[in-house]
Design an enzyme around this catalytic site. Structure first.
Site, PDB file in Angstrom:
ATOM      1  N   TYR A   1     -17.298  17.392 -13.852  1.00 36.64           N
ATOM      2  CA  TYR A   1     -17.644  15.989 -13.934  1.00 36.64           C
ATOM      3  C   TYR A   1     -18.728  15.748 -12.763  1.00 36.64           C
ATOM      4  CZ  TYR A   1     -17.114  11.047 -14.143  1.00 36.64           C
ATOM      5  OH  TYR A   1     -17.374   9.665 -14.071  1.00 36.64           O
TER       6      TYR A   1
ATOM      7  N   LYS B   1      -8.944   7.777 -18.800  1.00 36.29           N
ATOM      8  CA  LYS B   1      -9.239   8.420 -19.887  1.00 36.29           C
ATOM      9  C   LYS B   1      -7.996   8.458 -20.938  1.00 36.29           C
ATOM     10  CE  LYS B   1     -13.052   8.706 -17.470  1.00 36.29           C
ATOM     11  NZ  LYS B   1     -13.517   9.961 -16.924  1.00 36.29           N
TER      12      LYS B   1
ATOM     13  N   ARG C   1       0.928  -1.093  -0.076  1.00 28.14           N
ATOM     14  CA  ARG C   1      -0.021   0.048  -0.057  1.00 28.14           C
ATOM     15  C   ARG C   1       0.737   1.240  -0.089  1.00 28.14           C
ATOM     16  NH1 ARG C   1      -1.177   1.488   4.632  1.00 28.14           N
ATOM     17  NH2 ARG C   1      -1.954  -0.601   5.504  1.00 28.14           N
TER      18      ARG C   1
ATOM     19  N   ASP D   1      -8.478  19.785 -12.755  1.00 32.42           N
ATOM     20  CA  ASP D   1      -8.560  18.520 -13.302  1.00 32.42           C
ATOM     21  C   ASP D   1      -8.210  18.722 -14.708  1.00 32.42           C
ATOM     22  OD1 ASP D   1      -9.641  16.454 -14.626  1.00 32.42           O
ATOM     23  OD2 ASP D   1     -11.315  16.087 -13.169  1.00 32.42           O
TER      24      ASP D   1
HETATM   25  C1  LIG Z   1     -13.919  10.216 -15.817  1.00 33.29           C
HETATM   26  C2  LIG Z   1     -13.706  11.703 -14.988  1.00 33.29           C
HETATM   27  C3  LIG Z   1     -13.406  11.948 -13.484  1.00 33.29           C
HETATM   28  C4  LIG Z   1     -13.517  10.674 -12.800  1.00 33.29           C
HETATM   29  O1  LIG Z   1     -12.582   9.581 -12.887  1.00 33.29           O
HETATM   30  P1  LIG Z   1     -12.694   7.907 -12.597  1.00 33.29           P
HETATM   31  O2  LIG Z   1     -11.457   7.448 -13.000  1.00 33.29           O
HETATM   32  O3  LIG Z   1     -13.891   7.817 -13.438  1.00 33.29           O
HETATM   33  O4  LIG Z   1     -13.027   7.945 -11.205  1.00 33.29           O
HETATM   34  C5  LIG Z   1     -13.027  13.087 -13.099  1.00 33.29           C
HETATM   35  N1  LIG Z   1     -12.762  14.293 -13.980  1.00 33.29           N
HETATM   36  C6  LIG Z   1     -13.117  14.061 -15.520  1.00 33.29           C
HETATM   37  C7  LIG Z   1     -13.109  15.241 -15.927  1.00 33.29           C
HETATM   38  C8  LIG Z   1     -13.539  12.818 -15.741  1.00 33.29           C
HETATM   39  O5  LIG Z   1     -13.603  12.798 -17.312  1.00 33.29           O
END
Ligand SMILES: *Cc1c(COP(=O)(O)O)cnc(C)c1O
Length: 387
Positions: free
Chosen positions: A108, A205, A56, A180
């Site tokens: 998001y 992504k 961890r 983000d």
């Molecule tokens: C998908 C996404 C998230 C969340 O991420 P996960 O890996 O699904 O937990 C946060 N911000 C954006 C812009 C996203 O597209």
């Protein structure tokens, strides 16, 4: 806590994508980082170990990914998590009851759900404002404001926040600025260079890019934040397994190449959509008709493959979702394969209806994640589906 090595900081972005975070495997000289599929590490004696005690806390494959992505973002520290939301959860856990955050109003859906449904109940306070105007951010700030959190471009409305302007504001107020950067990726936008202190990614992504794992990462250049995040990463344990780290790391090696193609097709398809008689409006920061196109050119070096468009008719939208053959109807984005989605019922179903309507997120809005297939095939697929 994974800190970059000096060797992770040399060369240009396209070279770093492939070499930053490299592990020099002493056993066999493996070119690829080994998957250290282990929960613990043998110790030579009490307190005598190679810096690795428990899975961890430390994992070499995870560290390779953390160093790689931190290098691409121009940060000093990286922290990988089991999902993008686990990364955000850790960011919020740095704060305490009574602290206030100013956030974009088109986050998001899952990010907003975590803030409102989990952390508001624990006494943290969030204001959601339209970040297209930095004055809205300034106006929402209070003496208790500890962090400004934004996405740019936003999903799915493609609203932009002026990173330098928000960065200056946060600098003047001594507020932490977190971005983000999942949509733009470090290939097209590096928030730390505009004054952000913390960058978040859903590695699910573009960074992974092959739709075969779920993960998140945080990057910072501030020692104090790194100290706190490192503590929380180990204390709460929302870490990814070594295999998922390996997959994400395989993905980032081709990130610069993939982003070039996402961008080329994104521009071509957005432009083509603007000429389509059944399409009422196209949202894409690379179009000269985008109200913030000048800002996009200032802070982004490419615009990527995310496009939203308004068809003004829910039935037509439904028919398009049913008719595309290359674009698959699915949530998520950023993979090599093209996806088509319906934000109102998928990614943004958790956002209150009134808030969706206020920003133009209608039930007839279609969102594309343009993959890296041949551009002409993608246009033909959409053309047939829309007709
Ligand atoms: C998908 C996404 C998230 C969340 O991420 P996960 O890996 O699904 O937990 C946060 N911000 C954006 C812009 C996203 O597209």
């Amino acid at each position: 806590m994974t800190r970059l090595r000096e060797t992770d900081k040399s060369h240009r972005l396209g070279t770093r994508a492939i070499h930053a975070g490299r592990i020099d495997d002493p056993l066999a000289g493996a070119i690829m980082p080994p998957v250290y599929q282990t929960s613990t590490y043998r110790q030579e004696g009490l307190g005598l170990h190679k810096g690795y005690e428990y899975g961890r806390t430390h994992n070499p494959t995870r560290e390779a990914l953390e160093r790689n992505v931190a290098s691409l973002e121009g940060g000093d520290y990286g922290f990988a998590f089991a999902s993008g939301l686990a990364a955000l959860d850790t960011v919020i856990k740095m704060f305490r009851s009574g602290d206030h955050f100013v956030c974009g109003d088109n986050l998001y859906g899952g990010s907003m759900r975590l803030m409102v449904r989990v952390y508001e109940a624990m006494g943290l306070e969030f204001s959601f404002v339209d970040m297209r105007d930095v004055n809205n951010v300034a106006r929402a700030m209070k003496p208790t404001t500890r962090m400004v959190y934004c996405e740019t471009p936003t999903n799915p409305m493609m609203f932009l926040a002026d990173l330098a302007a928000v960065g200056d504001l946060c600098q003047a107020r001594g507020t932490i600025f977190a971005v983000d950067n999942t949509f733009a990726t470090p290939i097209f936008q590096r928030p730390l260079s505009f004054g952000a202190h913390l960058v978040l990614h859903s590695t699910t992504k573009y960074l992974n890019g092959h739709s075969d794992m779920v993960g998140g990462i945080l990057v910072t250049n501030r020692d104090d934040l790194a100290e706190r995040i490192g503590f929380l990463q180990n204390a709460a344990g929302g870490v990814p397994g070594p295999w998922d780290c390996w997959l994400a790391l395989r993905g980032t090696k081709t990130l610069p190449l993939r982003m070039k193609q996402h961008d080329a097709s994104g521009r071509a398809i957005a432009q083509w959509l603007t000429t389509h008689p059944k399409v009422q409006r196209v949202y894409y920061p690379g179009l000269t008709s985008h109200p913030q196109h000048e800002l996009a050119k200032r802070q982004m070096s490419g615009f990527g493959g995310m496009i939203s468009f308004e068809v003004g008719d829910v039935e037509l939208a439904r028919r398009i979702f049913a008719a595309t053959k290359i674009f698959s109807l699915a949530e998520s984005l950023g993979g090599v394969e093209s996806l088509i989605g319906h934000p109102a019922s998928q990614t943004h179903a958790a956002v209150p209806v009134a808030m969706r309507q206020a920003m133009g997120l209608t039930d007839s809005l279609v969102r594309l994640s343009v993959g890296v297939e041949e551009t002409a095939d993608l246009i033909e697929d959409l053309d047939r589906a829309i007709r």
